[in-house]
Design a protein around this motif. Structure first.
Motif, short mmCIF file in Angstrom:
data_model
loop_
_atom_site.label_atom_id
_atom_site.label_comp_id
_atom_site.label_asym_id
_atom_site.label_seq_id
_atom_site.Cartn_x
_atom_site.Cartn_y
_atom_site.Cartn_z
N HIS A 42 0.93 -1.11 0.11
CA HIS A 42 -0.02 0.02 0.06
C HIS A 42 1.10 1.21 -0.07
CE1 HIS A 42 -3.67 -2.54 0.75
NE2 HIS A 42 -3.05 -2.95 1.77
N TYR A 43 1.23 1.81 -1.19
CA TYR A 43 2.06 3.29 -1.22
C TYR A 43 1.18 4.44 -0.71
CZ TYR A 43 5.97 0.81 -3.75
OH TYR A 43 6.94 0.32 -4.11
N GLY A 44 1.76 5.24 -0.28
CA GLY A 44 1.16 6.46 0.34
C GLY A 44 1.87 6.91 1.42
N PRO A 45 1.64 8.42 1.69
CA PRO A 45 2.11 9.06 2.82
C PRO A 45 1.84 8.28 4.00
CG PRO A 45 0.83 10.41 1.61
CD PRO A 45 0.52 9.38 1.21
N PHE A 46 2.84 8.03 4.94
CA PHE A 46 2.56 7.06 6.32
C PHE A 46 1.35 7.84 6.92
CE2 PHE A 46 3.48 6.88 10.85
CZ PHE A 46 3.13 5.65 10.95
N ALA A 58 -1.26 9.41 5.99
CA ALA A 58 -2.60 9.08 5.45
C ALA A 58 -3.01 7.60 5.43
CB ALA A 58 -2.46 9.74 4.13
N GLN A 59 -2.09 6.58 5.98
CA GLN A 59 -2.28 5.19 5.88
C GLN A 59 -3.03 4.80 7.15
OE1 GLN A 59 1.77 3.89 4.49
NE2 GLN A 59 0.61 3.17 2.73
N SER A 60 -4.01 3.91 6.72
CA SER A 60 -4.59 3.31 7.97
C SER A 60 -3.89 2.21 8.54
CB SER A 60 -6.15 2.68 7.59
OG SER A 60 -5.79 1.67 6.83
N MET A 61 -4.10 1.94 9.89
CA MET A 61 -3.34 1.11 10.70
C MET A 61 -3.65 -0.36 10.11
SD MET A 61 -1.39 1.49 12.97
CE MET A 61 -0.27 0.07 13.28
N GLU A 62 -4.95 -0.56 9.58
CA GLU A 62 -5.13 -1.74 8.84
C GLU A 62 -4.38 -2.12 7.54
OE1 GLU A 62 -9.24 -1.65 7.36
OE2 GLU A 62 -8.96 -3.64 6.61
N GLN A 63 -3.93 -1.01 6.85
CA GLN A 63 -2.90 -1.04 5.69
C GLN A 63 -1.68 -1.57 6.52
OE1 GLN A 63 -3.71 2.76 3.98
NE2 GLN A 63 -4.58 1.79 2.09
N LEU A 64 -1.26 -0.81 7.14
CA LEU A 64 0.34 -1.01 7.71
C LEU A 64 0.15 -2.56 8.24
CD1 LEU A 64 0.54 2.50 9.34
CD2 LEU A 64 1.17 1.80 7.15
N ARG A 65 -0.53 -2.82 9.05
CA ARG A 65 -0.73 -4.21 9.65
C ARG A 65 -0.72 -5.10 8.59
NH1 ARG A 65 -1.65 -4.99 15.24
NH2 ARG A 65 -2.61 -3.05 15.61
N GLN A 66 -1.39 -5.08 7.55
CA GLN A 66 -1.71 -6.14 6.29
C GLN A 66 -0.37 -6.27 5.74
OE1 GLN A 66 -4.04 -5.12 3.06
NE2 GLN A 66 -4.71 -7.23 2.54
N MET A 67 0.58 -5.16 5.45
CA MET A 67 1.74 -5.49 4.83
C MET A 67 2.86 -6.26 6.06
SD MET A 67 2.70 -1.83 2.80
CE MET A 67 1.87 -0.69 4.01
N THR A 68 2.42 -5.75 7.04
CA THR A 68 3.35 -6.36 8.06
C THR A 68 3.28 -7.62 8.12
OG1 THR A 68 3.45 -4.28 9.25
CG2 THR A 68 4.05 -6.12 10.62
N PRO A 81 10.23 7.23 -0.10
CA PRO A 81 8.82 7.95 0.61
C PRO A 81 7.65 7.27 -0.22
CG PRO A 81 10.17 9.40 -0.88
CD PRO A 81 11.08 8.33 -0.96
N TRP A 82 6.72 7.43 0.76
CA TRP A 82 5.41 6.83 0.37
C TRP A 82 5.36 5.13 0.20
CZ3 TRP A 82 1.44 9.20 -3.41
CH2 TRP A 82 1.17 10.90 -3.11
N ALA A 83 6.42 4.67 0.74
CA ALA A 83 6.56 3.11 0.73
C ALA A 83 7.35 2.70 2.26
CB ALA A 83 7.36 2.55 -0.27
N ALA A 84 7.40 3.56 3.31
CA ALA A 84 8.12 3.56 4.33
C ALA A 84 7.81 2.29 5.13
CB ALA A 84 7.82 4.75 5.39
N VAL A 85 6.48 1.93 5.22
CA VAL A 85 6.31 0.67 6.03
C VAL A 85 6.61 -0.66 5.05
CG1 VAL A 85 4.60 -0.74 7.36
CG2 VAL A 85 4.89 1.72 7.65
N TYR A 86 6.28 -0.34 3.74
CA TYR A 86 6.52 -1.55 2.72
C TYR A 86 7.97 -1.72 2.90
CZ TYR A 86 7.33 -4.03 -1.41
OH TYR A 86 7.56 -5.01 -2.53
N GLY A 87 8.85 -0.68 2.80
CA GLY A 87 10.34 -0.96 2.58
C GLY A 87 10.55 -1.48 4.09
N ALA A 88 9.91 -1.26 5.24
CA ALA A 88 10.38 -1.65 6.42
C ALA A 88 10.30 -3.21 6.62
CB ALA A 88 9.67 -1.16 7.57
N THR A 89 9.23 -3.87 5.82
CA THR A 89 8.98 -5.16 5.62
C THR A 89 9.88 -5.85 5.05
OG1 THR A 89 7.43 -5.18 3.93
CG2 THR A 89 6.30 -4.80 6.01
#
Ligand code: NAP
Length: 265
Positions: A92-96, A98-108, A147-155
């Motif tokens: 899920h790309y986008g500014p951190f 603006a991202q929902s916890m649901e999107q962040l959790r799903q990538m994780t 940028p816009w892929a901070a949590v994707y990059g973290a995973t």
């Protein structure tokens, strides 16, 4: 390891994209496949189109039990396991902010926990037979995140750190491990967010074909190579970033515009 008739490979995320291309290339070598994903219709279609007998396994990699069940079912049906590919992933790309916890959790859950569940369930089978290979599909974003892929990059970085250490832990066991760092590859990864991609993104249908990446991965498995970087620019970006993040910022701005590294320091 030599891939051929008699090799048994379990691949997560085999229904589309990189996993599917890898499945096609392995089946051409005579490998028996465990094709795992949530979309069993697409997996069945793939299995029917491939030479040889293969196994379709419904599997949600975010669910540990689902992964264990799928791997056990494949080991029972195929009589063992030689190659384990942790490939399933999503973005899920986008500014951190603006991202929902649901999107962040799903990538994780899918990218990181999915990898852990897959390797944790499959590795003991390889260790028991003192042979086999693990492939972990990370990303160039695990070498230098955007940028816009901070949590994707973290995973993807989590996969990298895990795999790099595990490869050493497996020294002397007969089990190899290859990390895969793709750049932009033409798959369905961003289909759900095509209309809101960051301006530095250069993927889409004209990006590198997944078949070319699959050929590199197969060659790497056979050589027990530490890693695959594809396209080769990914390796250069990782090396430059390792040397100096400021230098990789400059490199990226020149290549992809200011949005790739907006803060200048
Ligand atoms: N394409 C690129 O540019 C690129 C670049 C760097 C790294 N990668 C990495 O490459 C890997 C494969 O991505 P791709 O580009 O081939 O994307 P894709 O075409 O969207 O394929 C993703 C695959 O993962 C599976 N998947 C997603 N969520 C899952 C879940 N919860 N459980 C089981 N399977 C799941 C999907 O199957 P179902 O939806 O049927 O479950 C599908 O088969 C990912 O790890 C991705 O991060 C891709």
């Amino acid at each position: 390891m030599v891939l051929g008739t008699g090799t048994r490979a379990f691949i997560t995320g085999a229904s589309r994209g990189i996993g599917r291309s890898l499945a096609v290339a392995l089946a051409d070598r005579g490998v028996t496949l465990g094709l795992a994903a949530r979309s069993t219709d697409e997996l069945q279609e793939l299995a029917d189109s491939l030479p040889g007998e293969h196994h379709v396994l419904r599997c949600d990699v975010a669910d540990e039990e689902s992964v264990r069940d799928a791997i056990s079912a494949f080991v029972a049906a195929a009589g063992g396991l030689d190659l384990l590919v942790a490939n399933a992933g999503l973005t899920h790309y986008g500014p951190f902010r603006a991202q929902s916890m649901e999107q962040l959790r799903q990538m994780t859950d899918v990218n990181w926990y999915g990898t852990l569940f897959t390797v944790h369930a499959g590795l003991p089978v390889l260790l028991d037979q003192a042979g086999g290979h693990v492939v972990i599909v990370s990303s160039g974003a695990g070498l230098r995140s955007f940028p816009w892929a901070a949590v994707y990059g973290a995973t993807k970085a989590a996969q990298r750190m895990f795999g790099e250490a595990l490869r050493h832990e497996l020294s002397g066991t007969g089990v190899g491990l290859t990390m895969v760092y793709p750049g932009e590859i033409a798959t369905t990864l961003h289909d759900h967010e095509k209309d809101r991609m960051p301006d530095w993104y250069r993927g889409g249908p004209a990006a590198a074909p997944p078949e070319a990446l699959a050929a590199k991965v197969i060659a790497a498995i056979e050589k027990d190579a530490r890693a695959v970087h594809f396209p080769p620019l990914v390796r250069i970006l990782g090396a430059v970033h390792g040397l100096s993040p400021q230098l990789s910022d400059r490199f990226l701005r020149a290549l992809r515009g200011g949005g790739a590294a907006p803060r200048v320091d």
